[in-house]
Design an enzyme around this catalytic site. Structure first.
Site, short mmCIF file in Angstrom:
data_model
loop_
_atom_site.label_atom_id
_atom_site.label_comp_id
_atom_site.label_asym_id
_atom_site.label_seq_id
_atom_site.Cartn_x
_atom_site.Cartn_y
_atom_site.Cartn_z
N GLY A 120 -6.65 -9.92 -3.93
CA GLY A 120 -6.86 -9.58 -2.68
C GLY A 120 -6.17 -10.56 -1.72
O GLY A 120 -6.62 -11.86 -1.66
N CYS A 134 -10.00 -6.42 -4.81
CA CYS A 134 -11.14 -7.45 -4.34
C CYS A 134 -11.19 -8.38 -5.71
O CYS A 134 -11.14 -8.01 -6.76
CB CYS A 134 -12.25 -7.18 -3.88
SG CYS A 134 -11.95 -5.92 -2.28
N TYR A 153 -1.37 -3.92 -14.67
CA TYR A 153 -0.72 -4.84 -13.62
C TYR A 153 -1.74 -5.65 -12.99
O TYR A 153 -0.99 -6.69 -12.43
CB TYR A 153 -0.16 -3.72 -12.53
CG TYR A 153 -0.03 -4.28 -11.25
CD1 TYR A 153 1.29 -4.83 -11.06
CD2 TYR A 153 -0.99 -3.96 -10.08
CE1 TYR A 153 1.58 -5.41 -9.76
CE2 TYR A 153 -0.68 -4.56 -9.00
CZ TYR A 153 0.44 -5.40 -8.60
OH TYR A 153 0.76 -5.92 -7.55
N ASN A 210 -16.66 -6.05 -5.70
CA ASN A 210 -15.42 -5.41 -6.43
C ASN A 210 -15.60 -4.17 -6.86
O ASN A 210 -16.27 -4.14 -7.81
CB ASN A 210 -14.64 -6.52 -7.21
CG ASN A 210 -13.48 -5.97 -7.79
OD1 ASN A 210 -13.05 -6.18 -9.25
ND2 ASN A 210 -12.58 -5.24 -7.29
N GLY A 211 -14.86 -3.03 -6.11
CA GLY A 211 -14.94 -1.92 -6.81
C GLY A 211 -15.12 -0.88 -5.62
O GLY A 211 -14.75 -1.27 -4.45
P1 AMP Z 1 6.81 1.43 -5.85
O1 AMP Z 1 7.78 0.95 -4.89
O2 AMP Z 1 5.90 2.02 -4.86
O3 AMP Z 1 7.17 2.30 -7.08
O4 AMP Z 1 6.27 -0.05 -6.32
C1 AMP Z 1 6.15 -0.31 -7.60
C2 AMP Z 1 5.79 -1.91 -7.76
O5 AMP Z 1 4.47 -1.88 -7.15
C3 AMP Z 1 5.60 -2.01 -9.29
O6 AMP Z 1 6.69 -3.23 -9.49
C4 AMP Z 1 4.25 -2.72 -9.43
O7 AMP Z 1 4.15 -3.99 -9.87
C5 AMP Z 1 3.63 -2.60 -8.13
N1 AMP Z 1 2.38 -2.04 -7.93
C6 AMP Z 1 1.97 -1.35 -8.85
N2 AMP Z 1 0.60 -0.87 -8.49
C7 AMP Z 1 0.41 -1.64 -7.44
C8 AMP Z 1 -0.98 -1.81 -6.57
N3 AMP Z 1 -2.12 -1.17 -6.77
N4 AMP Z 1 -0.83 -2.64 -5.58
C9 AMP Z 1 0.48 -3.49 -5.20
N5 AMP Z 1 1.37 -3.22 -6.01
C10 AMP Z 1 1.61 -2.64 -7.07
#
Ligand code: AMP
Length: 472
Positions: free
Chosen positions: A43, A17, A257, A117-118
């Site tokens: 979000g 969020c 990220y 947020n949290g």
């Molecule tokens: P995956 O296919 O599940 O390994 O997705 C990895 C990708 O998801 C990476 O390129 C990250 O940039 C992105 N990512 C990492 N953490 C999150 C998150 N909490 N929410 C959405 N995307 C994420």
């Protein structure tokens, strides 16, 4: 905000969020709307604004992006000099309008709007106790717990009720609370999520990230300290609860990220921290390669850092389509890797015949990396050396970042070599935890690294038992 209580009970889905608030400006709702626009990455599921004009609190919330939820007419209906807003993302189940924020209520303390947020780790217990006392909850969101605690508090003043409420909450919270035209900002004593204070002329502004200030030309004053509760009025914030002494637990994943690279988070610029991490990654896991390619957008600063440190040129080998919506109609005969392909396209003439260092911020389930490696190879890359600018993600987050359950995290069950084989890369290197933390200005012990280390600073009993079992 806030994992919903129901989903938390089912095992660890959480919401991501962003919050934004303005006090003392005739265009408060419009400014909050722009602030939320800048915080959209935090979000994308629902957006909401509540505004107060001295007499009435009016709120509008809807599922969807900020730009789709609000138009001029809606904003004009949210007249007033104080406003609080929220963007929310959740992955499953409780992504309904009732959970959208700000949460609003008419209480004996006044007309209240709250953006969170949290994630509270004791939300289930607090909610259970409140329900035993007769509270009726409208949503499954843990943020509503704040509202009930505030409304029920017997403390003589609103300030005292707020302190009492937040003393009862355990876990992650960065909050903006508007009550009858008084604006408060607060952060949990660990300081898990960011929250900053700014000024726009005489007006006060609160936001999750400074990129919201930049857009509305507000000036950053300072962070809300971990554990601090302030009321925003006059020249200086009035401190209701002072900042808690460290060690704190700032979410390192904000730097890896989640936060925008143009934001100052936990006192430093996110993009520059990512670039330094990319440089460190190149030192820890060098590769013999011809080009460095980022997975856009999140991998770009790290790839630049990798390129600078290694001397291998950075090229645009993957291009992102920024206009992809939530769903797309696939042709009857399905296209391989369609979900990833519609977002990312390898540039054949850039990668053909090249040994590629592919840089991304993290691997969660591994499915995206696998598809991207395959696409690059299909586009003619002779080798793909995957470099990840964080350590292996091994644990879920209980503090407000959406991560899947532990068993879905590829690194919780597979070794680095097994992950390399699964994604089909020629080599794979993850940034070490010490290396990652060495790239940040604040001391290492002031960060929460639980998703990489399983070192959870606060947990409720149920989750503590689960994590202990995993560690064994
Ligand atoms: P995956 O296919 O599940 O390994 O997705 C990895 C990708 O998801 C990476 O390129 C990250 O940039 C992105 N990512 C990492 N953490 C999150 C998150 N909490 N929410 C959405 N995307 C994420």
């Amino acid at each position: 905000m806030a994992g919903s209580v129901v989903r938390l009970a089912r095992g660890g889905f959480h919401d991501e969020c962003g919050v934004c608030a303005v006090l003392g400006h005739p265009d408060a709702a419009n400014l909050v709307y722009l602030g939320l626009y800048a915080l959209q990455h935090r979000g994308q599921e629902s957006a909401g604004i509540a505004a107060f004009d001295g007499r009435e609190l009016r709120a509008y919330k809807e599922m969807g992006h900020v730009a789709d939820v609000f138009d001029r007419e809606r904003l004009e209906q949210l007249s007033g000099w104080a406003a609080v807003g929220h963007v929310r993302y959740s992955t499953a189940g409780d992504s309904t309008l009732v959970n959208a924020q700000p949460v609003v209520a008419k209480t004996h303390r006044g007309q209240l709007a709250l953006s969170h947020n949290g994630n509270l780790v004791n939300a289930i217990r607090l909610r259970h106790d409140l329900e035993q006392q007769g509270a009726i909850f409208q949503s499954t969101s843990d943020s509503e717990v704040f509202l009930h605690l505030l409304a029920r508090s017997k403390a003589p003043t609103l300030e005292a009720a707020l302190v009492e409420t937040l003393d009862a909450a355990v876990g992650a919270y960065s909050l903006a609370v508007l009550c009858d035209g008084r604006l408060f900002a607060a952060r949990d004593p660990h300081g898990f999520r960011p929250l900053v204070l700014g000024r726009l002329g005489e007006a006060w502004v609160v936001a999750s990230e400074t990129c919201a200030f930049d857009l509305i030309e507000a000036r950053l004053v300072r962070q809300v300290g971990p554990g601090e509760i302030v009321e925003l009025s006059g020249e200086e914030p009035r401190v209701l609860r002072p900042a808690a002494p460290g060690p704190h637990a700032h979410c390192v994943f904000e730097h890896v990220y989640f936060a925008r690279p143009d934001s100052e988070v936990f006192g430093e610029n996110v993009g520059m921290a990512r670039e330094r991490m990319g440089g460190q990654l190149a030192r820890e896991h060098p590769a013999r390669a011809d080009v460095v390619v980022a997975v856009p957008d999140s991998g770009v600063p790290a790839a630049l850092g990798f390129s600078r440190e290694s001397g291998i040129p950075f090229v645009l080998g993957l291009v992102r389509n920024h206009y992809v919506g939530r769903t797309f109609i696939e042709p009857r005969q399905s296209i391989r890797h369609f979900g990833v392909k519609i977002k990312l396209n390898p540039v054949r003439s850039v990668v053909e015949g090249k040994r590629v260092v592919l840089v991304d911020d993290s691997i969660v389930r591994g499915t995206t990396s696998r598809k991207i490696v395959m696409m690059l190879k299909a586009a003619g890359a002779s080798e793909v050396h995957l470099r990840i600018c964080s350590p292996p993600t091994v644990g879920p987050c209980f503090y407000g970042i959406d991560t899947p359950e532990r068993r879905e995290l590829i690194a919780s069950a597979k070794s680095v070599e097994e992950i390399r084989a699964y994604v089909g890369a020629d080599s794979l290197g993850y940034l070490s935890e010490a290396g990652m933390l060495s790239c940040l200005t604040s001391p290492s012990e002031s960060f929460c690294t639980a998703c990489f280390s399983l070192d959870y600073r606060v947990l409720d009993q149920e989750h503590a038992e689960v994590i202990e079992k995993h560690k064994r």
